[in-house]
Design a protein around this motif. Structure first.
Motif, PDB file in Angstrom:
ATOM      1  N   THR A 258      40.310  51.114 -23.005  1.00 18.12           N
ATOM      2  CA  THR A 258      40.556  50.812 -24.411  1.00 18.12           C
ATOM      3  C   THR A 258      40.123  52.006 -25.249  1.00 18.12           C
ATOM      4  OG1 THR A 258      38.392  49.750 -24.575  1.00 18.12           O
ATOM      5  CG2 THR A 258      40.297  48.310 -24.206  1.00 18.12           C
ATOM      6  N   LEU A 259      40.691  52.091 -26.452  1.00 12.76           N
ATOM      7  CA  LEU A 259      40.395  53.193 -27.362  1.00 12.76           C
ATOM      8  C   LEU A 259      40.173  52.628 -28.759  1.00 12.76           C
ATOM      9  CD1 LEU A 259      40.371  56.378 -27.612  1.00 12.76           C
ATOM     10  CD2 LEU A 259      42.722  56.157 -28.446  1.00 12.76           C
ATOM     11  N   TYR A 260      39.146  53.119 -29.448  1.00  9.94           N
ATOM     12  CA  TYR A 260      38.856  52.673 -30.815  1.00  9.94           C
ATOM     13  C   TYR A 260      38.275  53.832 -31.605  1.00  9.94           C
ATOM     14  CZ  TYR A 260      33.817  52.580 -29.874  1.00  9.94           C
ATOM     15  OH  TYR A 260      32.525  52.942 -29.581  1.00  9.94           O
ATOM     16  N   TYR A 261      38.287  53.710 -32.936  1.00  9.67           N
ATOM     17  CA  TYR A 261      37.720  54.761 -33.781  1.00  9.67           C
ATOM     18  C   TYR A 261      36.300  54.376 -34.171  1.00  9.67           C
ATOM     19  CZ  TYR A 261      37.236  58.361 -37.330  1.00  9.67           C
ATOM     20  OH  TYR A 261      36.813  59.452 -38.057  1.00  9.67           O
ATOM     21  N   ASP A 262      35.338  55.248 -33.863  1.00  6.79           N
ATOM     22  CA  ASP A 262      33.933  54.998 -34.153  1.00  6.79           C
ATOM     23  C   ASP A 262      33.561  55.736 -35.434  1.00  6.79           C
ATOM     24  OD1 ASP A 262      31.209  54.727 -34.260  1.00  6.79           O
ATOM     25  OD2 ASP A 262      30.864  55.216 -32.161  1.00  6.79           O
ATOM     26  N   ASP A 263      33.315  54.975 -36.502  1.00  8.26           N
ATOM     27  CA  ASP A 263      32.971  55.577 -37.795  1.00  8.26           C
ATOM     28  C   ASP A 263      31.636  56.312 -37.749  1.00  8.26           C
ATOM     29  OD1 ASP A 263      35.190  54.574 -39.441  1.00  8.26           O
ATOM     30  OD2 ASP A 263      34.354  52.612 -39.010  1.00  8.26           O
ATOM     31  N   THR A 264      30.723  55.895 -36.885  1.00 13.48           N
ATOM     32  CA  THR A 264      29.389  56.496 -36.872  1.00 13.48           C
ATOM     33  C   THR A 264      29.422  57.950 -36.414  1.00 13.48           C
ATOM     34  OG1 THR A 264      28.933  55.696 -34.624  1.00 13.48           O
ATOM     35  CG2 THR A 264      28.272  54.278 -36.461  1.00 13.48           C
ATOM     36  N   VAL A 265      30.358  58.288 -35.530  1.00 18.01           N
ATOM     37  CA  VAL A 265      30.472  59.675 -35.058  1.00 18.01           C
ATOM     38  C   VAL A 265      31.793  60.304 -35.488  1.00 18.01           C
ATOM     39  CG1 VAL A 265      28.942  59.337 -33.091  1.00 18.01           C
ATOM     40  CG2 VAL A 265      31.382  58.893 -32.817  1.00 18.01           C
ATOM     41  N   ARG A 266      32.615  59.519 -36.206  1.00 20.42           N
ATOM     42  CA  ARG A 266      33.911  59.989 -36.710  1.00 20.42           C
ATOM     43  C   ARG A 266      34.762  60.586 -35.596  1.00 20.42           C
ATOM     44  NH1 ARG A 266      32.246  62.772 -42.551  1.00 20.42           N
ATOM     45  NH2 ARG A 266      31.295  60.883 -43.436  1.00 20.42           N
ATOM     46  N   ALA A 267      34.928  59.792 -34.559  1.00 18.12           N
ATOM     47  CA  ALA A 267      35.715  60.243 -33.407  1.00 18.12           C
ATOM     48  C   ALA A 267      36.308  59.040 -32.698  1.00 18.12           C
ATOM     49  CB  ALA A 267      34.842  61.039 -32.441  1.00 18.12           C
ATOM     50  N   TRP A 268      37.394  59.293 -31.964  1.00 24.81           N
ATOM     51  CA  TRP A 268      37.982  58.265 -31.122  1.00 24.81           C
ATOM     52  C   TRP A 268      37.197  58.191 -29.827  1.00 24.81           C
ATOM     53  CZ3 TRP A 268      41.684  54.856 -32.550  1.00 24.81           C
ATOM     54  CH2 TRP A 268      42.410  55.147 -33.709  1.00 24.81           C
ATOM     55  N   ARG A 269      36.793  56.981 -29.483  1.00 24.89           N
ATOM     56  CA  ARG A 269      35.998  56.761 -28.280  1.00 24.89           C
ATOM     57  C   ARG A 269      36.666  55.689 -27.427  1.00 24.89           C
ATOM     58  NH1 ARG A 269      30.485  58.344 -29.356  1.00 24.89           N
ATOM     59  NH2 ARG A 269      29.960  57.133 -27.512  1.00 24.89           N
ATOM     60  N   GLY A 270      36.288  55.634 -26.166  1.00 25.84           N
ATOM     61  CA  GLY A 270      36.856  54.607 -25.310  1.00 25.84           C
ATOM     62  C   GLY A 270      36.036  54.364 -24.067  1.00 25.84           C
ATOM     63  N   SER A 271      36.485  53.407 -23.283  1.00 26.62           N
ATOM     64  CA  SER A 271      35.827  53.056 -22.027  1.00 26.62           C
ATOM     65  C   SER A 271      36.870  52.928 -20.930  1.00 26.62           C
ATOM     66  CB  SER A 271      35.080  51.731 -22.163  1.00 26.62           C
ATOM     67  OG  SER A 271      34.049  51.825 -23.112  1.00 26.62           O
ATOM     68  N   LEU A 272      36.489  53.320 -19.739  1.00 27.79           N
ATOM     69  CA  LEU A 272      37.306  53.172 -18.537  1.00 27.79           C
ATOM     70  C   LEU A 272      36.607  52.225 -17.584  1.00 27.79           C
ATOM     71  CD1 LEU A 272      38.440  56.832 -17.757  1.00 27.79           C
ATOM     72  CD2 LEU A 272      39.985  54.877 -17.877  1.00 27.79           C
ATOM     73  N   ARG A 273      37.373  51.341 -16.963  1.00 29.48           N
ATOM     74  CA  ARG A 273      36.830  50.429 -15.966  1.00 29.48           C
ATOM     75  C   ARG A 273      37.760  50.394 -14.757  1.00 29.48           C
ATOM     76  NH1 ARG A 273      33.311  50.988 -19.025  1.00 29.48           N
ATOM     77  NH2 ARG A 273      32.022  49.434 -20.086  1.00 29.48           N
ATOM     78  N   SER A 274      37.182  50.093 -13.601  1.00 26.76           N
ATOM     79  CA  SER A 274      37.966  49.988 -12.373  1.00 26.76           C
ATOM     80  C   SER A 274      37.340  48.970 -11.439  1.00 26.76           C
ATOM     81  CB  SER A 274      38.047  51.346 -11.672  1.00 26.76           C
ATOM     82  OG  SER A 274      38.686  51.231 -10.418  1.00 26.76           O
ATOM     83  N   LYS A 275      38.180  48.300 -10.676  1.00 31.13           N
ATOM     84  CA  LYS A 275      37.662  47.369  -9.661  1.00 31.13           C
ATOM     85  C   LYS A 275      37.223  48.101  -8.408  1.00 31.13           C
ATOM     86  CE  LYS A 275      39.947  42.915 -10.587  1.00 31.13           C
ATOM     87  NZ  LYS A 275      40.764  43.210 -11.777  1.00 31.13           N
ATOM     88  N   THR A 276      37.966  49.160  -8.041  1.00 29.66           N
ATOM     89  CA  THR A 276      37.785  49.777  -6.731  1.00 29.66           C
ATOM     90  C   THR A 276      37.637  51.290  -6.768  1.00 29.66           C
ATOM     91  OG1 THR A 276      39.217  48.037  -5.834  1.00 29.66           O
ATOM     92  CG2 THR A 276      38.740  49.905  -4.397  1.00 29.66           C
ATOM     93  N   PHE A 277      38.445  51.959  -7.592  1.00 30.75           N
ATOM     94  CA  PHE A 277      38.555  53.411  -7.529  1.00 30.75           C
ATOM     95  C   PHE A 277      37.643  54.083  -8.566  1.00 30.75           C
ATOM     96  CE2 PHE A 277      42.892  51.743  -6.507  1.00 30.75           C
ATOM     97  CZ  PHE A 277      42.804  51.920  -5.128  1.00 30.75           C
ATOM     98  N   PRO A 278      36.824  55.045  -8.129  1.00 28.20           N
ATOM     99  CA  PRO A 278      35.933  55.740  -9.069  1.00 28.20           C
ATOM    100  C   PRO A 278      36.721  56.399 -10.202  1.00 28.20           C
ATOM    101  CG  PRO A 278      35.321  56.245  -6.808  1.00 28.20           C
ATOM    102  CD  PRO A 278      36.620  55.516  -6.745  1.00 28.20           C
ATOM    103  N   ILE A 279      36.239  56.214 -11.441  1.00 25.36           N
ATOM    104  CA  ILE A 279      36.921  56.784 -12.602  1.00 25.36           C
ATOM    105  C   ILE A 279      35.978  57.632 -13.464  1.00 25.36           C
ATOM    106  CG2 ILE A 279      38.897  55.250 -12.895  1.00 25.36           C
ATOM    107  CD1 ILE A 279      35.479  54.646 -14.534  1.00 25.36           C
ATOM    108  N   ASN A 280      34.716  57.761 -13.048  1.00 27.67           N
ATOM    109  CA  ASN A 280      33.778  58.525 -13.883  1.00 27.67           C
ATOM    110  C   ASN A 280      34.162  59.992 -13.988  1.00 27.67           C
ATOM    111  OD1 ASN A 280      33.048  58.505 -11.086  1.00 27.67           O
ATOM    112  ND2 ASN A 280      31.050  59.372 -11.599  1.00 27.67           N
ATOM    113  N   GLN A 281      34.864  60.532 -12.965  1.00 24.21           N
ATOM    114  CA  GLN A 281      35.263  61.933 -13.028  1.00 24.21           C
ATOM    115  C   GLN A 281      36.302  62.162 -14.117  1.00 24.21           C
ATOM    116  OE1 GLN A 281      36.329  59.818 -10.793  1.00 24.21           O
ATOM    117  NE2 GLN A 281      38.534  60.085 -10.522  1.00 24.21           N
ATOM    118  N   ILE A 282      37.117  61.155 -14.406  1.00 25.33           N
ATOM    119  CA  ILE A 282      38.088  61.272 -15.499  1.00 25.33           C
ATOM    120  C   ILE A 282      37.366  61.227 -16.834  1.00 25.33           C
ATOM    121  CG2 ILE A 282      40.089  60.212 -16.626  1.00 25.33           C
ATOM    122  CD1 ILE A 282      40.956  59.161 -13.894  1.00 25.33           C
ATOM    123  N   ALA A 283      36.405  60.318 -16.955  1.00 25.12           N
ATOM    124  CA  ALA A 283      35.632  60.206 -18.203  1.00 25.12           C
ATOM    125  C   ALA A 283      34.869  61.498 -18.488  1.00 25.12           C
ATOM    126  CB  ALA A 283      34.682  59.024 -18.123  1.00 25.12           C
TER     127      ALA A 283
END
Length: 324
Positions: A258-283
């Protein structure tokens, strides 16, 4: 008590001033760890000065009427005389306020995979379900009689949220063993559950809005939702967060974001989730990081999300062996 824990205890005993730091957009694990350590130290050593740094510039919606917020500003002069403890933070750039750099010495306690070194003493162990679980182990090894109900409830709040009510596979027998000990203090679990899970009607309607924004690729088992820049204001929701948890239990998904705009840092932020496959390298590629199956990111611009989404799609085609 192991060697690292002993070193942490000795450092805390050495200093009369302690500064505690958490990550930006803090969750119950980050804040719970800070407030648990603060209460424990103050109960054991009433004369020590213990500060949770950055509460004066943190939106009160993060408190959830649960944490003991002190909005008084802590000066850099005080911090420069203190031992700093960084909690639940994998990346230095994510430390709220960035004022940890003024501390005389630094300790870091974190359950995310280590990507960089920040402190002189670092206790990093991704086998733990939550930083609060690590802190709980440390405090029980130190002196269990000072784990009073307020400290126990802060630790429990961090554990119950970071394990998603003990549903994640990071929950181990040792997690339940620690929670069992915490519960013997007879803290008010209902107060915690209300603080974490109760929502007003506007927030419930906002959940429906988020789900209406979901785009789902059944072949790739990938879903994403982009929240409009003014959506939080439109629904009267104070706490800005990714809302990625709403997609957690959709059957047939492997990766979601998901992606949302965070007013506190004035930037677009988001989160990645996965059931099985590592995704931290993309983040990490997009100024973020975290756990293998749960990570956050920050974009330089809204348009950068297209590149992140294409990276996820390319990755899924590889791991699912989909041929174009």
């Amino acid at each position: 008590m192991d060697f690292l824990q002993k070193g942490i205890v000795e450092k805390i005993q050495e200093y009369s001033k302690i500064s505690l730091f958490f990550h930006e957009v803090p969750d119950f694990d980050a804040l719970g760890a800070c407030f648990a350590i603060k209460r424990f130290i103050k109960d054991m050593y009433p004369d020590k000065e213990v500060y949770v740094i950055g509460l004066d510039v943190l939106d009160e919606s993060f408190a959830q009427d649960f944490f003991e917020f002190d909005k008084k500003h802590v000066s850099n002069n005080i911090i420069s005389e203190s031992l700093g403890i960084i909690l639940d933070t994998a990346n230095e750039q994510r430390i709220w306020t960035g004022r940890h750099k003024y501390c005389r010495e630094l300790i870091r306690i974190d359950h995310h995979p280590q990507v960089e070194s920040i402190a002189q003493i670092e206790w990093i162990d991704s086998n733990y379900s939550a930083t609060c679980e690590m802190v709980g182990d440390l405090l029980y090894s130190w002196d269990a009689k000072y784990i009073l109900p307020p400290t126990a409830q802060f630790l429990y709040a961090g554990i119950v949220t970071d394990t998603n009510r003990f549903l994640y596979l990071s929950t181990k027998p040792s997690t339940f063993a620690l929670v069992s000990k915490l519960m013997t203090t007879n803290f008010d679990r209902r107060k915690i559950n209300d603080a974490i899970y109760l929502k007003n009607l506007k927030e419930a309607k906002f959940d429906s809005y988020v789900m209406s924004r979901v785009k789902f690729d059944k072949e790739l088992k990938f879903a994403y939702a982009i929240l409009a820049k003014n959506s939080f204001d439109k629904y009267g929701v104070e706490l800005r967060m990714s809302m990625v948890h709403l997609l957690n239990n959709i059957r047939g998904l492997e990766i979601w974001t998901t992606l949302y705009y965070d007013d506190t840092v004035r930037a677009w932020r988001g989160s990645l989730r996965s059931k099985t496959f590592p995704i931290n390298q993309i983040a990490e590629k997009y100024r973020g990081g975290g756990h293998k199956l749960a990570a956050g990111f920050t974009l330089r611009s809204f348009g950068e999300f297209k590149r992140l989404r294409l990276d996820v799609i390319t990755y899924l085609k590889q791991v699912l062996k989909i041929i174009d």
